[in-house]
Design a protein around this motif. Structure first.
Motif, PDB file in Angstrom:
ATOM      1  N   ILE A 119       0.855  -1.191   0.000  1.00  0.00           N
ATOM      2  CA  ILE A 119       0.000   0.000   0.000  1.00  0.00           C
ATOM      3  C   ILE A 119       0.894   1.245   0.000  1.00  0.00           C
ATOM      4  N   LYS A 120       0.316   2.346  -0.477  1.00  0.00           N
ATOM      5  CA  LYS A 120       1.057   3.623  -0.514  1.00  0.00           C
ATOM      6  C   LYS A 120       0.430   4.565   0.506  1.00  0.00           C
ATOM      7  N   GLN A 121       1.276   5.176   1.294  1.00  0.00           N
ATOM      8  CA  GLN A 121       0.782   6.103   2.319  1.00  0.00           C
ATOM      9  C   GLN A 121       1.552   7.423   2.236  1.00  0.00           C
ATOM     10  N   PRO A 122       0.918   8.514   2.670  1.00  0.00           N
ATOM     11  CA  PRO A 122       1.640   9.803   2.617  1.00  0.00           C
ATOM     12  C   PRO A 122       2.883   9.774   3.498  1.00  0.00           C
ATOM     13  N   VAL A 123       3.949  10.452   3.072  1.00  0.00           N
ATOM     14  CA  VAL A 123       5.189  10.441   3.867  1.00  0.00           C
ATOM     15  C   VAL A 123       5.007  11.143   5.203  1.00  0.00           C
ATOM     16  N   GLY A 124       4.042  12.052   5.284  1.00  0.00           N
ATOM     17  CA  GLY A 124       3.881  12.831   6.515  1.00  0.00           C
ATOM     18  C   GLY A 124       4.079  14.300   6.197  1.00  0.00           C
ATOM     19  N   ASP A 163       7.202  10.819  -4.898  1.00  0.00           N
ATOM     20  CA  ASP A 163       8.115  11.389  -3.909  1.00  0.00           C
ATOM     21  C   ASP A 163       7.416  11.753  -2.602  1.00  0.00           C
ATOM     22  N   TYR A 164       6.097  11.761  -2.596  1.00  0.00           N
ATOM     23  CA  TYR A 164       5.349  12.125  -1.380  1.00  0.00           C
ATOM     24  C   TYR A 164       4.680  10.909  -0.746  1.00  0.00           C
ATOM     25  N   THR A 178      13.682  16.032  -1.806  1.00  0.00           N
ATOM     26  CA  THR A 178      13.636  16.248  -3.255  1.00  0.00           C
ATOM     27  C   THR A 178      14.326  17.578  -3.525  1.00  0.00           C
ATOM     28  N   LEU A 179      15.226  17.577  -4.495  1.00  0.00           N
ATOM     29  CA  LEU A 179      16.016  18.779  -4.761  1.00  0.00           C
ATOM     30  C   LEU A 179      15.974  19.112  -6.244  1.00  0.00           C
ATOM     31  N   GLU A 180      15.521  20.313  -6.542  1.00  0.00           N
ATOM     32  CA  GLU A 180      15.601  20.792  -7.929  1.00  0.00           C
ATOM     33  C   GLU A 180      16.601  21.929  -7.883  1.00  0.00           C
ATOM     34  N   LEU A 181      17.821  21.651  -8.341  1.00  0.00           N
ATOM     35  CA  LEU A 181      18.933  22.586  -8.117  1.00  0.00           C
ATOM     36  C   LEU A 181      19.349  23.278  -9.409  1.00  0.00           C
ATOM     37  N   GLY A 182      20.568  23.761  -9.425  1.00  0.00           N
ATOM     38  CA  GLY A 182      20.994  24.573 -10.567  1.00  0.00           C
ATOM     39  C   GLY A 182      21.208  23.781 -11.847  1.00  0.00           C
ATOM     40  N   GLY A 183      21.398  24.514 -12.932  1.00  0.00           N
ATOM     41  CA  GLY A 183      21.651  23.891 -14.229  1.00  0.00           C
ATOM     42  C   GLY A 183      22.752  24.630 -14.976  1.00  0.00           C
ATOM     43  N   ASN A 184      23.205  24.036 -16.052  1.00  0.00           N
ATOM     44  CA  ASN A 184      24.189  24.680 -16.935  1.00  0.00           C
ATOM     45  C   ASN A 184      23.914  24.137 -18.336  1.00  0.00           C
ATOM     46  N   ALA A 185      22.680  24.414 -18.825  1.00  0.00           N
ATOM     47  CA  ALA A 185      22.179  23.717 -20.004  1.00  0.00           C
ATOM     48  C   ALA A 185      22.971  24.019 -21.273  1.00  0.00           C
ATOM     49  N   TRP A 197      17.833  15.704  -7.016  1.00  0.00           N
ATOM     50  CA  TRP A 197      17.266  14.378  -6.763  1.00  0.00           C
ATOM     51  C   TRP A 197      15.766  14.442  -6.941  1.00  0.00           C
ATOM     52  N   GLY A 198      15.197  13.413  -7.526  1.00  0.00           N
ATOM     53  CA  GLY A 198      13.742  13.291  -7.592  1.00  0.00           C
ATOM     54  C   GLY A 198      13.167  14.034  -8.790  1.00  0.00           C
ATOM     55  N   ARG A 199      11.882  13.879  -8.984  1.00  0.00           N
ATOM     56  CA  ARG A 199      11.192  14.497 -10.111  1.00  0.00           C
ATOM     57  C   ARG A 199       9.924  15.174  -9.617  1.00  0.00           C
ATOM     58  N   GLU A 200       9.585  16.300 -10.271  1.00  0.00           N
ATOM     59  CA  GLU A 200       8.340  16.996  -9.951  1.00  0.00           C
ATOM     60  C   GLU A 200       7.460  16.982 -11.196  1.00  0.00           C
ATOM     61  N   GLY A 201       6.130  16.973 -10.977  1.00  0.00           N
ATOM     62  CA  GLY A 201       5.226  16.865 -12.122  1.00  0.00           C
ATOM     63  C   GLY A 201       5.145  15.426 -12.590  1.00  0.00           C
ATOM     64  N   SER A 202       4.182  15.143 -13.446  1.00  0.00           N
ATOM     65  CA  SER A 202       3.953  13.820 -14.040  1.00  0.00           C
ATOM     66  C   SER A 202       3.524  12.822 -12.963  1.00  0.00           C
ATOM     67  N   HIS A 203       3.333  11.545 -13.357  1.00  0.00           N
ATOM     68  CA  HIS A 203       2.951  10.572 -12.333  1.00  0.00           C
ATOM     69  C   HIS A 203       4.118  10.239 -11.417  1.00  0.00           C
TER      70      HIS A 203
END
Ligand code: SIN
Length: 494
Positions: free
Chosen positions: A151-156, A483-484, A262-269, A472-478
């Motif tokens: 089962i899946k439960q909220p992380v808190g 991550d939660y 979850t970390l969405e950090l810098g880029g250097n595209a 680390w991790g992804r935001e958006g989409s399924h």
């Protein structure tokens, strides 16, 4: 506190201007009675003062979230989904006001601010639907008299720290999946742009999301709040969007309590244009990727690798397109590029350009800046640089400004090596018509996201995030809701 500086008369709903912390459903002044100014970067003018929350308020907000959490997670998913949909509808209804608030505190042109509100709202809508699709598993057991269930439960309780470059959308991208999963949240918006976050939270309250499920602590003491978020045992997950430097500190701080992060950090595209590319499409992609939010996005093209044989044609077309970028106050309808977030941001961009020039770079184009703009706001002119030395800081640091660094290349192997020669790995862009090359680049570029023949990659359906020092991790989409959620395995003897 006096709110009169804010042009609230221009808002249809002046209640959207909130200047207090939101803790357990109460709008609170700060305990210390301290306030901090919110400045319009287009004019240098004070917009309003906001309550400056400290560690005590952060702690209270975390307790309020923990109290709200147990009821929220037990609500039927249809109910959580319904409330998220109601919130989404209110955000759309008030989108003109939200866009104006965003432009005033952040500086981006109104058209971009409207796009950000729609972008943020799309995460709320997406996760309102994903709330209904939190599936578990029944797994074939080892022994016939056992049943294996997952089962899946909220992380808190989730703590969120959000940046000033997308003050609405980055918060929506964290709040919506957290709430959909059944988590309560305490968030600290960037001190430069607290008003968009507070307005969003007020609309959530109006939509009927229960008190304590969303708590907002505006603060100038980012480091103290960060320590509280990462050390308080009631918080089970931290989600951060911001610099790699701060991300690394948060990783260390969260280690002690083994918190999910979850970390969405810098880029250097890298932005790679191959010899066979459709150059008009490449220029359109470059304009979209480089100049969105005046170059202040983590996914902005940072290094433009242009095949040597097409470099002069590409540059000529790009410079022609850049001439249509009207610079000014974001509220003016003709403005295409607003100010940077602050004068120190302008200084940082200038220092990167100065370093490149000292090492031999040439400015091949720089827009003229109206002196009156320069006197009042934090503007930087769109600029193109060529002849850039390999050890220039422009190539290793996020520019976060409207500066195009052009670099030549001769072969696919060479450009792939150059593109990957960075600690970052958030976004990359390639322009080519060759399907074999598309496949090859898709595989070898070390990046979380790749735009092929497009400079526009962000949307709620897609997993946003990076590799290496980009997070680390992804935001958006399924993937974004996973991550939660915690996975619980249950073995039943029958
Ligand atoms: C960012 O710059 O961090 C986010 C940009 C986006 O979502 O497109």
């Amino acid at each position: 506190m006096d709110n009169s500086y804010m042009p609230i008369t221009e808002l249809c709903n002046p209640f959207l201007i909130r200047t207090c912390a939101l803790i357990g459903g109460e709008w609170c002044e700060s305990d210390s009675k301290k306030y901090f100014p919110v400045i319009n970067p287009a004019t240098g003018e004070l917009l309003t003062n906001v309550a400056d929350a400290g560690v005590e308020e952060a702690r209270r907000a975390i307790v309020a979230a923990a109290q709200a959490q147990s009821n929220w997670m037990q609500k039927p998913v249809q109910e959580r989904s319904r409330l998220l949909h109601a919130w989404h509808a209110l955000v759309l209804k008030h989108s003109d006001d939200l866009a104006l608030i965003l432009t005033l505190e952040q500086g981006k042109p109104l058209t971009e601010a409207r796009a950000e509100i729609a972008y943020g709202a799309s995460y709320i809508e997406w996760f309102a639907e994903e709330a209904k699709r939190i599936y578990g598993d029944i797994i074939a057991p080892q022994h016939p008299d056992q049943r294996i269930m997952v089962i899946k439960q909220p992380v808190g309780v989730v703590a969120a720290i959000t940046p000033w470059n997308f003050p609405n959308a980055m918060l929506a991208r964290k709040l919506a999946p957290a709430l959909a999963a059944g988590c309560a949240v305490v968030a600290k918006p960037a001190a430069e742009t607290p008003l968009s976050a507070l307005a969003l939270a007020w609309l959530a309250e109006e939509a009927g999301i229960p008190a304590g499920v969303i708590n907002i602590v505006p603060s100038t003491d980012a480091s103290a709040i960060g320590i509280e978020f990462s050390s308080n045992k009631l918080v089970r997950k931290l989600s951060f969007t911001g610099s790699t430097r701060v991300g690394k500190i948060l990783i260390q701080q969260c280690a002690e309590d083994v918190k999910r992060i979850t970390l969405e950090l810098g880029g250097n595209a890298p932005f790679i244009v191959f010899e066979d590319a459709d150059l008009d499409a490449a220029v359109a992609g470059a304009m979209a990727s480089k100049f969105r939010n005046a170059g202040q996005t983590c996914v902005c093209a940072n290094r433009f690798y242009i095949h040597r044989n097409i470099q002069s044609v590409f540059c000529a077309k790009l410079i022609q397109a850049m001439q249509s970028l009207t610079i000014g106050n974001g509220v003016a309808s003709e403005t295409k590029i607003g100010p940077l977030i602050s004068r120190s941001a302008v200084k940082k961009v200038q220092s990167l350009v100065d370093d490149a020039l000292k090492k031999g770079a040439r400015i091949t184009y720089q827009a003229d800046l109206d002196k009156t703009l320069l006197a009042i706001g934090s503007y930087y002119p769109p600029t193109v640089l060529n002849n850039i030395a390999d050890d220039s800081l422009l190539l290793t640091q996020e520019i976060f400004g409207p500066v195009v660094a052009i670099l030549p290349f001769d072969s696919d192997e060479e450009v792939a090596k150059l593109a990957n020669d960075t600690d970052y790995g958030l976004a990359a862009y390639c322009f080519t018509r060759d399907s074999k090359r598309i496949k090859k680049m898709s595989e070898i570029l070390a990046t979380g996201m790749l735009g092929i023949n497009t400079g526009t990659i962000s949307n709620a359906m897609a997993p946003f995030g990076g590799v290496k020092h980009s997070g680390w991790g992804r935001e958006g989409s399924h993937y974004g809701i996973a991550d939660y959620l915690e996975i619980k395995y249950i073995c039943e003897q029958i």
